[in-house]
Write a protein that holds these residues in place. Structure first.
Motif, short mmCIF file in Angstrom:
data_model
loop_
_atom_site.label_atom_id
_atom_site.label_comp_id
_atom_site.label_asym_id
_atom_site.label_seq_id
_atom_site.Cartn_x
_atom_site.Cartn_y
_atom_site.Cartn_z
N LYS A 170 0.73 -1.32 -0.16
CA LYS A 170 0.12 0.19 0.05
C LYS A 170 0.75 1.31 -0.05
CE LYS A 170 -3.79 2.76 0.95
NZ LYS A 170 -4.56 3.14 0.04
N LEU A 171 1.85 1.31 0.89
CA LEU A 171 2.86 2.43 0.90
C LEU A 171 3.45 2.62 -0.51
CD1 LEU A 171 4.60 4.30 2.66
CD2 LEU A 171 6.27 2.49 2.77
N THR A 172 3.88 1.63 -1.07
CA THR A 172 4.54 1.73 -2.31
C THR A 172 3.42 2.32 -3.34
OG1 THR A 172 5.97 -0.25 -1.79
CG2 THR A 172 5.65 0.40 -4.14
N GLU A 173 2.30 1.94 -3.44
CA GLU A 173 1.18 2.26 -4.43
C GLU A 173 1.19 3.66 -3.96
OE1 GLU A 173 0.73 0.88 -7.14
OE2 GLU A 173 2.09 -0.79 -6.33
N VAL A 174 0.96 4.10 -2.76
CA VAL A 174 0.72 5.64 -2.54
C VAL A 174 1.87 6.34 -3.04
CG1 VAL A 174 0.42 7.14 -0.59
CG2 VAL A 174 -0.79 5.29 -0.77
N ALA A 175 3.11 5.81 -3.05
CA ALA A 175 4.25 6.76 -3.34
C ALA A 175 4.16 6.91 -4.79
CB ALA A 175 5.79 6.01 -2.85
N ARG A 176 3.97 5.84 -5.61
CA ARG A 176 3.74 5.70 -7.08
C ARG A 176 2.51 6.96 -7.28
NH1 ARG A 176 4.70 1.07 -9.96
NH2 ARG A 176 3.92 -0.04 -8.21
N GLU A 177 1.81 6.86 -6.98
CA GLU A 177 0.31 7.78 -7.17
C GLU A 177 0.90 9.04 -6.81
OE1 GLU A 177 -3.98 7.32 -6.90
OE2 GLU A 177 -3.55 5.48 -5.89
N ALA A 178 1.61 9.18 -5.65
CA ALA A 178 1.87 10.76 -5.33
C ALA A 178 2.74 11.26 -6.31
CB ALA A 178 2.53 10.72 -4.08
N LEU A 179 3.80 10.49 -7.03
CA LEU A 179 4.40 11.19 -7.79
C LEU A 179 3.47 11.44 -9.36
CD1 LEU A 179 6.84 11.84 -9.64
CD2 LEU A 179 7.23 9.18 -10.13
N GLN A 180 2.52 10.63 -9.47
CA GLN A 180 1.68 11.06 -10.63
C GLN A 180 0.85 12.18 -10.43
OE1 GLN A 180 1.89 9.35 -13.96
NE2 GLN A 180 0.67 11.15 -14.14
N ILE A 181 0.13 12.25 -9.09
CA ILE A 181 -0.62 13.26 -8.82
C ILE A 181 0.30 14.59 -8.66
CG2 ILE A 181 -1.54 14.35 -6.82
CD1 ILE A 181 -2.70 11.62 -6.45
N GLY A 182 1.37 14.83 -8.54
CA GLY A 182 2.39 15.89 -8.64
C GLY A 182 2.46 16.09 -9.99
N ILE A 183 2.92 15.32 -10.92
CA ILE A 183 2.96 15.21 -12.51
C ILE A 183 1.78 16.10 -13.04
CG2 ILE A 183 3.46 14.16 -14.61
CD1 ILE A 183 5.20 12.15 -13.04
N ASP A 184 0.64 15.56 -12.56
CA ASP A 184 -0.60 15.98 -12.99
C ASP A 184 -1.06 17.61 -12.96
OD1 ASP A 184 -1.22 13.24 -14.09
OD2 ASP A 184 -2.61 13.05 -12.78
N VAL A 185 -0.30 18.01 -11.87
CA VAL A 185 -0.40 19.22 -11.61
C VAL A 185 0.49 20.25 -12.43
CG1 VAL A 185 0.06 21.25 -9.60
CG2 VAL A 185 -1.20 18.88 -9.26
N VAL A 186 1.52 19.89 -13.13
CA VAL A 186 2.35 20.71 -13.87
C VAL A 186 1.95 21.24 -15.25
CG1 VAL A 186 4.75 20.49 -15.12
CG2 VAL A 186 4.50 19.21 -12.89
N LYS A 187 1.87 22.59 -15.39
CA LYS A 187 1.57 23.13 -16.62
C LYS A 187 2.12 24.48 -16.41
CE LYS A 187 -2.91 24.53 -15.21
NZ LYS A 187 -4.43 24.35 -15.18
N PRO A 188 2.07 25.27 -17.33
CA PRO A 188 2.78 26.82 -17.18
C PRO A 188 1.61 27.30 -16.20
CG PRO A 188 2.83 26.17 -19.41
CD PRO A 188 2.12 25.03 -18.91
N GLY A 189 2.41 28.17 -15.39
CA GLY A 189 1.53 28.86 -14.49
C GLY A 189 1.08 28.45 -13.28
N ALA A 190 1.28 27.00 -12.98
CA ALA A 190 1.01 26.42 -11.92
C ALA A 190 2.13 26.64 -10.97
CB ALA A 190 0.93 24.99 -12.19
N THR A 191 2.11 26.54 -9.61
CA THR A 191 3.34 26.94 -8.96
C THR A 191 3.86 25.70 -8.05
OG1 THR A 191 2.34 27.28 -6.85
CG2 THR A 191 2.22 29.07 -8.40
N LEU A 192 5.29 25.65 -7.78
CA LEU A 192 6.00 24.75 -7.16
C LEU A 192 4.97 24.22 -5.86
CD1 LEU A 192 9.68 25.58 -7.37
CD2 LEU A 192 8.44 23.79 -8.61
N GLY A 193 4.50 25.23 -5.33
CA GLY A 193 3.59 24.97 -3.85
C GLY A 193 2.43 24.18 -4.38
N ASP A 194 1.89 24.40 -5.61
CA ASP A 194 0.72 23.47 -6.11
C ASP A 194 1.11 22.17 -6.15
OD1 ASP A 194 -0.61 25.94 -6.49
OD2 ASP A 194 -0.48 26.08 -8.59
N ILE A 195 2.31 21.80 -6.57
CA ILE A 195 2.83 20.40 -6.80
C ILE A 195 2.83 19.73 -5.39
CG2 ILE A 195 4.68 18.89 -7.32
CD1 ILE A 195 5.41 21.00 -9.72
#
Ligand code: MF3
Ligand code: CO
Ligand code: CO
Length: 251
Positions: A121-146
């Motif tokens: 479960k820990l491993t799946e949460v870490a994997r998903e945490a990375l993807q959720i961070g990546i999904d935030v990335v776009k011009p204008g989003a901030t590092l704090g948003d990630i």
């Protein structure tokens, strides 16, 4: 200061990023009870050279090996040695490859045999945490948003995010600006721009967030000895979102 990359720079980074990702694909078949972390180091070292690369960790600020292998309660920067993997372990393999002077940095946490449900479960949460961070990335989003997206997801799952180590800009230099922390608040920090290239690499602990550096000067462990898992990609900011650079060449 953040160095924006041109499209030509990004093209030039692709081989390093691809070989780093392919190295993780290669190593997965060897992650079995009985293999030593030194053997993983040798396999990564030889694969990298065979594919025209240089392993960035070797001699980086005195790091003695070609890859980081972080087992169970080791958060990051584990040094390969005679330790034998055993049934039920979690191991993060963190590969950074240099080709033509450009770096690609990626890591995954692998199961050794079949870990306990909580470790899985820990491993799946870490994997998903990375993807959720990546999904935030776009011009204008901030590092704090990630950071906010990652932290809230991890804590909702009652795990914790390591504060002391972060993602980073990457290019001709292994670790450059910006620092990409995996916690924070929406709207805070630098705004993302097209042409930024950086890693996201959240370290997720099963227990408390606190870490401790061992006497070897590298190995970072959880203070409470709880398990830790991590995934990492190198990506670039495109007009419509993140482009992950550390994808393997096949599927
Ligand atoms: N690959 C790690 C990172 O994600 C850094 C390892 S530095 C080393 O940033 F010296 F330990 F290899
Ligand atoms: Co990194
Ligand atoms: Co890395």
């Amino acid at each position: 200061m953040v160095q924006l990359k041109s499209n030509a720079d990004i093209e030039a980074m692709r081989p390093a990023c691809r070989v780093a990702a392919d190295t993780l694909v290669m190593i997965e078949a060897y992650i079995k009870p009985g293999i030593t972390t030194d053997r993983i180091n040798t396999l990564v070292h030889e694969y990298t050279l065979d594919h025209g690369g240089i392993p960035a960790p070797l001699n980086y600020r005195g790091f003695p090996k070609s890859v980081c292998t972080s087992l169970n309660h080791v958060v990051c920067h584990g040094i390969p040695d005679k330790k034998v993997l055993k049934e039920g372990d979690l191991i993060n393999v963190d590969v950074t490859t240099i080709i033509d002077g450009w770096h690609g940095d990626t890591s995954k946490t692998f199961f050794v045999g079949t870990p306990k449900v909580r470790a899985q479960k820990l491993t799946e949460v870490a994997r998903e945490a990375l993807q959720i961070g990546i999904d935030v990335v776009k011009p204008g989003a901030t590092l704090g948003d990630i950071g906010y997206a990652i932290q809230t997801f991890v804590e909702k799952n009652r795990f914790s995010v390591v504060r002391e180590y972060c993602g980073h800009g990457i290019g001709r230099v292994f670790h450059e600006d910006p620092q990409v922390v995996h916690f924070g608040n929406p709207g805070e920090g630098m705004a993302l721009k097209e042409g930024m290239v950086f890693t996201i690499e959240p370290m997720v602990n099963a227990g408390k967030a606190a870490v401790k550096l061992l006497n070897d000067g590298w190995t970072v462990v959880t203070r409470d000895r709880s398990l830790s898992a991590q995934f990492e990609h190198t990506l670039t900011v495109r007009k419509d979102g993140a482009e992950i650079l550390t994808l393997p060449s096949q599927g």
